[in-house]
Design a protein around this motif. Structure first.
Motif, PDB file in Angstrom:
ATOM      1  N   CYS A  27     -71.227   5.251  30.453  1.00 17.71           N
ATOM      2  CA  CYS A  27     -69.763   5.305  30.135  1.00 17.71           C
ATOM      3  C   CYS A  27     -69.562   4.752  28.646  1.00 17.71           C
ATOM      4  O   CYS A  27     -70.267   4.060  28.199  1.00 17.71           O
ATOM      5  N   THR A  36     -63.414  19.824  32.290  1.00 13.14           N
ATOM      6  CA  THR A  36     -64.399  18.819  32.458  1.00 13.14           C
ATOM      7  C   THR A  36     -65.605  19.404  32.999  1.00 13.14           C
ATOM      8  O   THR A  36     -66.293  18.304  33.332  1.00 13.14           O
ATOM      9  N   LEU A  42     -64.722   7.263  29.509  1.00 11.58           N
ATOM     10  CA  LEU A  42     -65.601   8.673  30.050  1.00 11.58           C
ATOM     11  C   LEU A  42     -66.848   8.436  30.490  1.00 11.58           C
ATOM     12  O   LEU A  42     -67.753   7.754  29.793  1.00 11.58           O
ATOM     13  N   CYS A  85     -67.675  15.576  33.679  1.00  8.53           N
ATOM     14  CA  CYS A  85     -67.481  14.282  33.054  1.00  8.53           C
ATOM     15  C   CYS A  85     -66.047  13.716  33.707  1.00  8.53           C
ATOM     16  O   CYS A  85     -65.508  14.730  34.329  1.00  8.53           O
ATOM     17  N   LEU A  92     -62.691  11.141  33.308  1.00  7.52           N
ATOM     18  CA  LEU A  92     -62.031  10.383  32.388  1.00  7.52           C
ATOM     19  C   LEU A  92     -60.999   9.429  33.073  1.00  7.52           C
ATOM     20  O   LEU A  92     -60.337   9.848  33.965  1.00  7.52           O
TER      21      LEU A  92
END
Length: 697
Positions: A689, A651, A679, A628, A630
């Protein structure tokens, strides 16, 4: 729920059949042990059956029944593992590292209609009863977390007993016969497979084009730009000036034209394309496409750009330098990095900002000039530029990284990797869900007639295996493909698997570095199957169904719902012919879904914002892993920056369930103002997202 017996096999991710074949000679009559060690009776293990079960949402589970025998009160612990039997001899040889099977979760068992009363937990130590010397066990293996493709795989149960401080190991192996799976599927619907001035049966083929997935647009749309096509009137290949948006129906394996073809301001080949998010609606994460640079039909480099959005093409801002053979990479602050390229710009880079619609040259030059390289976005915000060469020197280069965090604070973002020069071009670079950038194949720069059958791993983070820490950076070892190839295509599929298709190669020369007399397009495909994400050698390559048509200089793009879409290419060599066909590699693939993004306000207040817990829920219908990104905004979403985390390793390699990240809000200047966090989960494809707002207390 569908359960089958051993002989029926198991369809994995919609593309691979799996059957466990028992009682082979390699199993040594059903059990292996190392004899009686110090008077301790060996633990005997027998694998009785393996029954595949299929859940309604595509999760695959294999029920493994086994028996144990030993002595009363004997303690033991079992390790259920598998390994890739690369030489197909049914034995665990040097270089074939066993990998832990992923146990099925309670959710996966429930989905497959399996009661969990007899669930065996390999993490616990078990013992025979006081008057017991045998028992039966059941283990549920989540197959598609480990083995979404075929391969010569063996299952391995290893038992360890501990009596009076002594240990005895016993193991049983069983061949897992996993055929290559479903064949490639040729596309129906529109007969055109690539952009061009004509449609329908008169469509021109295309090679050396770019393909960008509009993953947030309904309909699985891929934007195809530029490239080379053929014109008998001109007597050969010429550069295209078109953009076309193709929509793909993975249920019926057909494609249709969503928009276009559109005419660009100039023809383009050796250009670069990247997605970015529409700055006019940043919270919606709607993808657009930037097409930059390249050469026109006359071989003249250009600095012009085009932008595709909402079914239309507009002229973009001019780059600050003409470029071809460069790269374009989306950055987590929603800008695009344009790096290198042939000519005077080879040692420079520039940033496209969709908010201002301008290009800005990076104030610090790259450590070395570079062209014909690859660019791979790493989960910690760096971009790895690897391979390629200095156009003025023609020699291989050490890899370099561009660090977005350093760039955001005005520091020099470039760093040279301390490892050796990467002697390859015409290769691919793909980031796995564990943060490893994987370089596959290519052509040697120092020996251009040599194609490479090797793959090279760059680790974003240090990893631990067998008690030893493997440092970040390039691995000292390489993995070997089944065949050397260049100008092929690689795409990420589910939890970390890669599909490698076509390319220029010479057949029948093994998997080592290949010396070639001539280059010819191949239809051979292979899949990279990750073993353990912490091993020095990451996994193995396994043959899968071949392409219907030999092709090189094509594109391969994973779309949501389940297919790798292979478009165009050359059917013979670098001179063409340019193909107008589309093929699908069908498999089950859902984008990862993130929900319930929550910021721990109390902790943020108590520690001054240097360690703010951020949690979210992650789910993938197939149980695939993901990573992911951020981002943070302090202007209500007008612009976003890459968020500073305490540990970016948090992540990557994410499994279904609750995930916690640790955000350094203070480092991002978020002290007493509201902020938005965004995110984005990424697996085989990029998920939608999600955004939440923080108000410091």
């Amino acid at each position: 729920m569908t359960c089958m017996n051993r002989s029926a096999g198991l369809r994995l991710l919609g593309m691979t059949a799996l059957s466990l074949v028992l009682g082979l000679t390699a199993c040594s009559g059903g059990g292996l042990d190392n004899g009686n060690n110090g008077g301790v009776a060996p633990l005997q293990i027998t694998l009785n059956s393996a029954t595949p079960c299929t859940g309604s949402n595509g999760r695959q589970v294999v029920k493994i029944d086994f028996s144990l025998s030993g002595v009363s009160a004997q303690q033991f612990q079992l390790l259920l593992q598998y390994f890739f039997d690369t030489n197909m001899n049914g034995q665990l040889d040097a270089g074939e590292s066993p990998v832990m099977m992923t146990p099925a979760s309670m959710m996966q068992l429930s989905d497959a209609g399996i009661a969990s009363d007899d669930y065996f937990d390999p993490a616990t130590t078990t013992s025979f009863g006081a008057n017991q010397s045998s028992l039966n066990g059941v283990f549920y293996w989540c197959v598609n977390s480990d083995l979404p493709f075929g391969g010569n795989v063996c299952a391995l149960i290893d038992g360890q007993t501990v009596v009076a401080g002594q240990s005895v190991q016993s193991a049983l192996m069983c061949n897992v016969d996993a055929p290559a799976g479903l064949p490639m599927t040729s596309s129906s619907g529109d007969t055109n497979a690539a952009p061009g001035p004509q449609m329908g049966s008169g469509a021109l083929g295309v090679m050396r084009h770019t393909a960008v997935n509009l993953f947030h647009v309904a309909g699985n749309q891929i934007v195809i730009a530029g490239g080379l096509t053929e014109d008998t009137g001109k007597g050969g290949l010429f550069a295209l000036d078109s953009i076309e948006d193709l929509a793909f129906d993975t249920s019926n394996m057909i494609h249709t034209t969503a928009s276009g073809p559109f005419t660009m301001a100039t023809e383009r080949v050796q250009h670069a394309s990247s997605f970015f998010y529409d700055s006019s609606s940043p919270l919606n994460c709607v993808a657009r496409v930037l097409v930059a640079g390249g050469m026109n039909d006359g071989g003249t480099p250009t600095n012009s750009t085009e932008i595709y959005a909402n079914g239309a093409v507009t002229t973009g801002p001019a780059m600050n330098a003409t470029r071809f053979g460069h790269t374009a990479t989306w950055l987590p602050n929603n800008t695009v990095l344009i790096a290198g390229g042939d000519g005077t710009a080879a040692s420079t880079a520039e940033i496209y900002d969709p908010v201002t619609n301008t290009f800005t040259t990076v104030a610090f030059p790259m450590p070395t000039a570079r062209t014909q390289h690859t660019a791979c976005l790493l989960p910690d915000g760096r971009v790895l530029l690897a391979g390629g060469f200095d156009p003025m020197v023609g020699m291989p280069l050490q890899a370099v990284t561009f660090d977005l965090k350093l760039f955001q604070n005005g520091s020099n973002p470039w760093a040279t990797d301390s490892g050796p020069a990467i002697d390859r071009r015409d290769h691919t670079a793909t980031v796995l869900v564990n943060g490893v950038c994987y370089l596959i194949g290519g052509r040697q720069i120092t020996s251009p007639t040599t194609l490479l059958g090797t793959a090279h791993a760059y680790r974003t983070f240090p990893m631990t295996f067998g008690g030893a820490t493997i440092p970040a950076g390039f691995s000292s070892q390489v993995d070997f493909m089944l065949v050397g190839r260049a100008n092929h295509a690689t795409t990420r599929l589910g939890t970390g698997e890669l599909l490698v298709t076509g390319g220029l190669t010479a057949l029948g020369m093994g998997s080592q570095t290949l010396g070639l007399v001539s280059d010819t397009a191949t239809n051979l495909s292979e899949a990279f199957l990750p073993a353990c994400f912490t091993e020095e050698t990451l996994g193995a390559f396994s043959p899968v169904a071949s392409l219907s048509t030999a092709r090189a200089f094509h594109t391969s793009t994973t779309v949501n719902g389940g297919a790798a879409v292979i478009i165009g290419g050359s059917g013979l060599d670098q001179s063409g012919p340019a193909l107008d066909s589309v093929e699908y590699y069908p498999f089950t693939n859902s984008a990862p879904v993130a929900t319930n993004l929550v910021i721990d306000f109390a902790t943020a207040s108590s520690n001054g914002g240097i360690d703010v817990p951020v949690t979210f829920n992650l789910d993938d219908a197939e149980g695939d892993k993901a990573f992911c990104i951020l981002q943070v905004s302090d202007d209500n979403g007008a612009t976003f920056r890459f968020a500073t985390l305490t540990n970016y390793a948090d992540t990557v390699n994410l499994q279904n369930g609750t995930v916690t990240l640790h955000w350094n809000a203070a480092a991002d200047g978020i002290a007493a103002t509201s902020a938005l966090l965004r995110l984005t989960p990424i697996g085989g494809t990029i998920g939608d997202c999600i955004t939440t707002q923080m108000q410091q207390q």
